[in-house]
Design a protein around this motif. Sequence first.
Motif, PDB file in Angstrom:
ATOM      1  N   VAL A  98       1.120  -1.364   0.679  1.00 43.72           N
ATOM      2  CA  VAL A  98       0.292  -0.185   0.119  1.00 43.72           C
ATOM      3  C   VAL A  98       1.450   1.489   0.230  1.00 43.72           C
ATOM      4  CG1 VAL A  98      -1.227   1.154   1.154  1.00 43.72           C
ATOM      5  CG2 VAL A  98      -2.078  -1.076   0.733  1.00 43.72           C
ATOM      6  N   LEU A  99       1.861   1.179   1.258  1.00 46.83           N
ATOM      7  CA  LEU A  99       2.810   2.662   1.096  1.00 46.83           C
ATOM      8  C   LEU A  99       3.547   2.450  -0.523  1.00 46.83           C
ATOM      9  CD1 LEU A  99       4.206   1.982   4.302  1.00 46.83           C
ATOM     10  CD2 LEU A  99       2.890   3.738   3.921  1.00 46.83           C
ATOM     11  N   HIS A 100       3.551   1.477  -1.304  1.00 46.31           N
ATOM     12  CA  HIS A 100       4.651   1.569  -2.206  1.00 46.31           C
ATOM     13  C   HIS A 100       3.448   1.901  -3.804  1.00 46.31           C
ATOM     14  CE1 HIS A 100       7.578   1.373  -5.334  1.00 46.31           C
ATOM     15  NE2 HIS A 100       6.277   0.169  -6.061  1.00 46.31           N
ATOM     16  N   SER A 101       2.337   1.655  -3.297  1.00 50.26           N
ATOM     17  CA  SER A 101       1.396   2.534  -3.891  1.00 50.26           C
ATOM     18  C   SER A 101       1.292   3.631  -4.574  1.00 50.26           C
ATOM     19  CB  SER A 101      -0.126   1.770  -4.031  1.00 50.26           C
ATOM     20  OG  SER A 101      -1.125   2.439  -2.493  1.00 50.26           O
ATOM     21  N   TYR A 102       1.665   4.523  -2.617  1.00 52.34           N
ATOM     22  CA  TYR A 102       1.694   6.242  -2.476  1.00 52.34           C
ATOM     23  C   TYR A 102       2.870   6.685  -3.273  1.00 52.34           C
ATOM     24  CZ  TYR A 102      -2.976   5.664  -0.168  1.00 52.34           C
ATOM     25  OH  TYR A 102      -4.498   5.650  -0.415  1.00 52.34           O
ATOM     26  N   ASP A 103       4.272   6.208  -3.441  1.00 56.11           N
ATOM     27  CA  ASP A 103       5.377   6.581  -3.788  1.00 56.11           C
ATOM     28  C   ASP A 103       4.830   6.903  -5.259  1.00 56.11           C
ATOM     29  OD1 ASP A 103       7.591   7.568  -2.846  1.00 56.11           O
ATOM     30  OD2 ASP A 103       9.049   5.791  -3.061  1.00 56.11           O
ATOM     31  N   ILE A 104       4.119   6.420  -5.972  1.00 52.32           N
ATOM     32  CA  ILE A 104       4.974   6.231  -7.269  1.00 52.32           C
ATOM     33  C   ILE A 104       3.330   6.983  -7.556  1.00 52.32           C
ATOM     34  CG2 ILE A 104       5.698   4.354  -7.558  1.00 52.32           C
ATOM     35  CD1 ILE A 104       3.003   3.085  -8.209  1.00 52.32           C
ATOM     36  N   GLN A 105       2.277   7.515  -6.838  1.00 47.84           N
ATOM     37  CA  GLN A 105       1.409   8.708  -6.928  1.00 47.84           C
ATOM     38  C   GLN A 105       1.453   9.874  -8.427  1.00 47.84           C
ATOM     39  OE1 GLN A 105      -1.658   8.885  -5.975  1.00 47.84           O
ATOM     40  NE2 GLN A 105      -1.537   6.330  -5.765  1.00 47.84           N
ATOM     41  N   THR A 106       0.446  10.102  -8.982  1.00 48.61           N
ATOM     42  CA  THR A 106       0.704  11.457  -9.958  1.00 48.61           C
ATOM     43  C   THR A 106       0.903  12.451  -9.599  1.00 48.61           C
ATOM     44  OG1 THR A 106      -1.462  11.064 -10.211  1.00 48.61           O
ATOM     45  CG2 THR A 106      -0.336   9.835 -12.144  1.00 48.61           C
ATOM     46  N   THR A 107       0.756  12.727  -8.307  1.00 47.91           N
ATOM     47  CA  THR A 107       1.675  14.053  -7.967  1.00 47.91           C
ATOM     48  C   THR A 107       1.946  13.766  -6.399  1.00 47.91           C
ATOM     49  OG1 THR A 107       0.360  15.871  -6.369  1.00 47.91           O
ATOM     50  CG2 THR A 107      -0.963  14.212  -6.476  1.00 47.91           C
ATOM     51  N   GLY A 108       3.138  14.019  -5.734  1.00 45.58           N
ATOM     52  CA  GLY A 108       3.603  14.097  -4.629  1.00 45.58           C
ATOM     53  C   GLY A 108       3.526  14.707  -3.618  1.00 45.58           C
ATOM     54  N   ASN A 109       2.187  15.968  -3.753  1.00 43.38           N
ATOM     55  CA  ASN A 109       1.484  17.076  -3.129  1.00 43.38           C
ATOM     56  C   ASN A 109       0.737  16.535  -1.940  1.00 43.38           C
ATOM     57  OD1 ASN A 109       2.024  19.876  -2.540  1.00 43.38           O
ATOM     58  ND2 ASN A 109       0.768  20.284  -4.074  1.00 43.38           N
ATOM     59  N   PHE A 110       1.752  15.640  -0.949  1.00 41.78           N
ATOM     60  CA  PHE A 110       1.529  15.348   0.151  1.00 41.78           C
ATOM     61  C   PHE A 110       2.034  14.703   1.213  1.00 41.78           C
ATOM     62  CE2 PHE A 110       0.821  11.610  -3.175  1.00 41.78           C
ATOM     63  CZ  PHE A 110       1.016  10.552  -2.382  1.00 41.78           C
ATOM     64  N   GLU A 111       1.527  14.442   2.002  1.00 41.53           N
ATOM     65  CA  GLU A 111       1.949  14.051   3.622  1.00 41.53           C
ATOM     66  C   GLU A 111       1.144  12.513   3.696  1.00 41.53           C
ATOM     67  OE1 GLU A 111       1.500  16.318   7.069  1.00 41.53           O
ATOM     68  OE2 GLU A 111      -0.106  16.361   6.862  1.00 41.53           O
ATOM     69  N   ILE A 112       1.642  11.749   4.342  1.00 44.08           N
ATOM     70  CA  ILE A 112       1.229  10.309   5.049  1.00 44.08           C
ATOM     71  C   ILE A 112       1.117  10.418   6.340  1.00 44.08           C
ATOM     72  CG2 ILE A 112       1.190   7.714   5.090  1.00 44.08           C
ATOM     73  CD1 ILE A 112       1.884   8.146   1.977  1.00 44.08           C
ATOM     74  N   ILE A 113      -0.275   9.851   7.487  1.00 43.65           N
ATOM     75  CA  ILE A 113      -0.253   9.513   8.771  1.00 43.65           C
ATOM     76  C   ILE A 113      -0.593   7.764   8.700  1.00 43.65           C
ATOM     77  CG2 ILE A 113      -1.239  10.093  10.628  1.00 43.65           C
ATOM     78  CD1 ILE A 113      -1.462  13.217   9.430  1.00 43.65           C
ATOM     79  N   ILE A 114      -0.033   7.476   9.335  1.00 45.49           N
ATOM     80  CA  ILE A 114      -0.099   6.512   9.377  1.00 45.49           C
ATOM     81  C   ILE A 114      -0.550   6.132  10.731  1.00 45.49           C
ATOM     82  CG2 ILE A 114       0.352   3.636   9.869  1.00 45.49           C
ATOM     83  CD1 ILE A 114       2.637   4.944   7.425  1.00 45.49           C
ATOM     84  N   ALA A 115      -2.121   5.539  10.596  1.00 48.92           N
ATOM     85  CA  ALA A 115      -3.113   5.835  11.806  1.00 48.92           C
ATOM     86  C   ALA A 115      -2.879   3.577  12.283  1.00 48.92           C
ATOM     87  CB  ALA A 115      -3.825   6.488  11.685  1.00 48.92           C
ATOM     88  N   ASP A 116      -1.875   4.115  13.526  1.00 49.05           N
ATOM     89  CA  ASP A 116      -1.427   2.524  13.692  1.00 49.05           C
ATOM     90  C   ASP A 116      -2.098   2.116  15.254  1.00 49.05           C
ATOM     91  OD1 ASP A 116      -0.488  -0.009  14.691  1.00 49.05           O
ATOM     92  OD2 ASP A 116       1.244   0.602  13.902  1.00 49.05           O
ATOM     93  N   ASP A 117      -3.033   1.428  15.144  1.00 46.53           N
ATOM     94  CA  ASP A 117      -3.686   1.107  16.148  1.00 46.53           C
ATOM     95  C   ASP A 117      -3.523  -0.009  17.047  1.00 46.53           C
ATOM     96  OD1 ASP A 117      -6.176   0.596  18.526  1.00 46.53           O
ATOM     97  OD2 ASP A 117      -7.200   0.194  16.643  1.00 46.53           O
ATOM     98  N   GLY A 118      -2.259  -0.027  16.704  1.00 52.69           N
ATOM     99  CA  GLY A 118      -1.472  -1.265  18.187  1.00 52.69           C
ATOM    100  C   GLY A 118      -0.540  -2.382  17.503  1.00 52.69           C
ATOM    101  N   SER A 119       0.016  -2.066  16.300  1.00 55.96           N
ATOM    102  CA  SER A 119       1.038  -2.765  15.726  1.00 55.96           C
ATOM    103  C   SER A 119       2.080  -3.532  16.144  1.00 55.96           C
ATOM    104  CB  SER A 119       1.083  -3.089  13.899  1.00 55.96           C
ATOM    105  OG  SER A 119      -0.273  -2.273  13.854  1.00 55.96           O
ATOM    106  N   ASP A 120       2.557  -4.714  15.994  1.00 60.05           N
ATOM    107  CA  ASP A 120       3.423  -5.035  16.936  1.00 60.05           C
ATOM    108  C   ASP A 120       4.769  -4.645  15.572  1.00 60.05           C
ATOM    109  OD1 ASP A 120       3.536  -6.853  14.607  1.00 60.05           O
ATOM    110  OD2 ASP A 120       2.886  -8.645  15.802  1.00 60.05           O
ATOM    111  N   GLU A 121       5.941  -5.190  16.178  1.00 58.84           N
ATOM    112  CA  GLU A 121       7.470  -4.464  15.478  1.00 58.84           C
ATOM    113  C   GLU A 121       7.916  -4.783  13.774  1.00 58.84           C
ATOM    114  OE1 GLU A 121      10.521  -2.813  16.096  1.00 58.84           O
ATOM    115  OE2 GLU A 121       9.568  -2.428  17.617  1.00 58.84           O
ATOM    116  N   ALA A 122       6.602  -5.373  13.455  1.00 61.74           N
ATOM    117  CA  ALA A 122       7.264  -6.009  12.196  1.00 61.74           C
ATOM    118  C   ALA A 122       6.269  -4.285  11.033  1.00 61.74           C
ATOM    119  CB  ALA A 122       6.292  -7.342  11.916  1.00 61.74           C
ATOM    120  N   THR A 123       5.195  -3.736  11.690  1.00 61.45           N
ATOM    121  CA  THR A 123       4.793  -2.620  11.082  1.00 61.45           C
ATOM    122  C   THR A 123       5.432  -2.166  11.108  1.00 61.45           C
ATOM    123  OG1 THR A 123       2.311  -3.727  11.432  1.00 61.45           O
ATOM    124  CG2 THR A 123       3.179  -1.612  11.087  1.00 61.45           C
ATOM    125  N   ARG A 124       6.531  -1.643  12.637  1.00 61.48           N
ATOM    126  CA  ARG A 124       7.144  -0.257  12.551  1.00 61.48           C
ATOM    127  C   ARG A 124       8.640  -0.392  11.491  1.00 61.48           C
ATOM    128  NH1 ARG A 124      11.270   1.484  14.846  1.00 61.48           N
ATOM    129  NH2 ARG A 124      11.649  -0.742  15.830  1.00 61.48           N
TER     130      ARG A 124
END
Length: 273
Positions: free
Chosen positions: A23-49
């Motif tokens: 999913v993150l990769h899909s935002y890295d190849i957007q036709t515009t780069g004019n945005f920020e990403i906030i990952i709203a993480d409901d308690g994931s473990d180390e692998a997500t970090r």
Amino acid sequence: MHSPLSATVVISTYNQPDWLKLVLHSYDIQTTGNFEIIIADDGSDEATRRVIEDFKKSTSLKIIHLWQEDDGFQKTKVLNKAIVASKTDYLIFTDGDCIARNDFVETHLKLRKPNLALSGGYFKLTESISFKMNKDIVESQKCFDMDWLLEQGQPKSFKLNKLTKSRHKARILNHITPTKATFDGMNVSCWKNDILAVNGFDERMEYGGEDREVGERMMNNGVRFKQARYSTICVHLYHDRPYKNKNAEVLNLQIRQETKKNKSIYTKFGIFK
């Protein structure tokens, strides 16, 4: 000098690092780069970090990882934190299992209007295609190509029209679809002020309609919802839902009925207590 960012993409996630990476990769190849990403993480473990840290090193996008303790399904709380943390006046909400087509952000920005929220859709991939996904397939955008999906065994259905590349066809389908425009957390965008005005998500709510309810208060407050399900395109990766919970569904339904009956525009259980 960078131009100011136009939007914040809020991606909610919980312990799905393999999906989040794509999913993150899909935002890295957007036709515009004019945005920020906030990952709203409901308690994931180390692998997500680790996935997020690796992505931060490879991307020029501004990434904020908002993490809270794992205390059951508390997505509404972390989404409220993300709204407050966002640095732009326009918010696009989606999930960490929804791969965005490369024009996803640009299309949300093009279609935005004052006092309007955009209700997008998603196309569900089968379990077997979901597990075939990799960065190359996202990069080549094959996962949005009907012919490729049919070759991989995706069943033929009218829903494949959700992947149309024709703006004209998308406009017509958005206009005639019987599906109501609602706040569906997988693909929806709105002005930050409009969601702050209703005090964000109701934090009493767990899984099941918690996103719809904030939209219902926004509608009661005069925000129009417009159908964009054939324009703002993402594909949804398969997963189980172990957090479904009968009691939570009953409570959520009760809260939504109260919102409807009282035409509520504000929750006391939102951002500002």
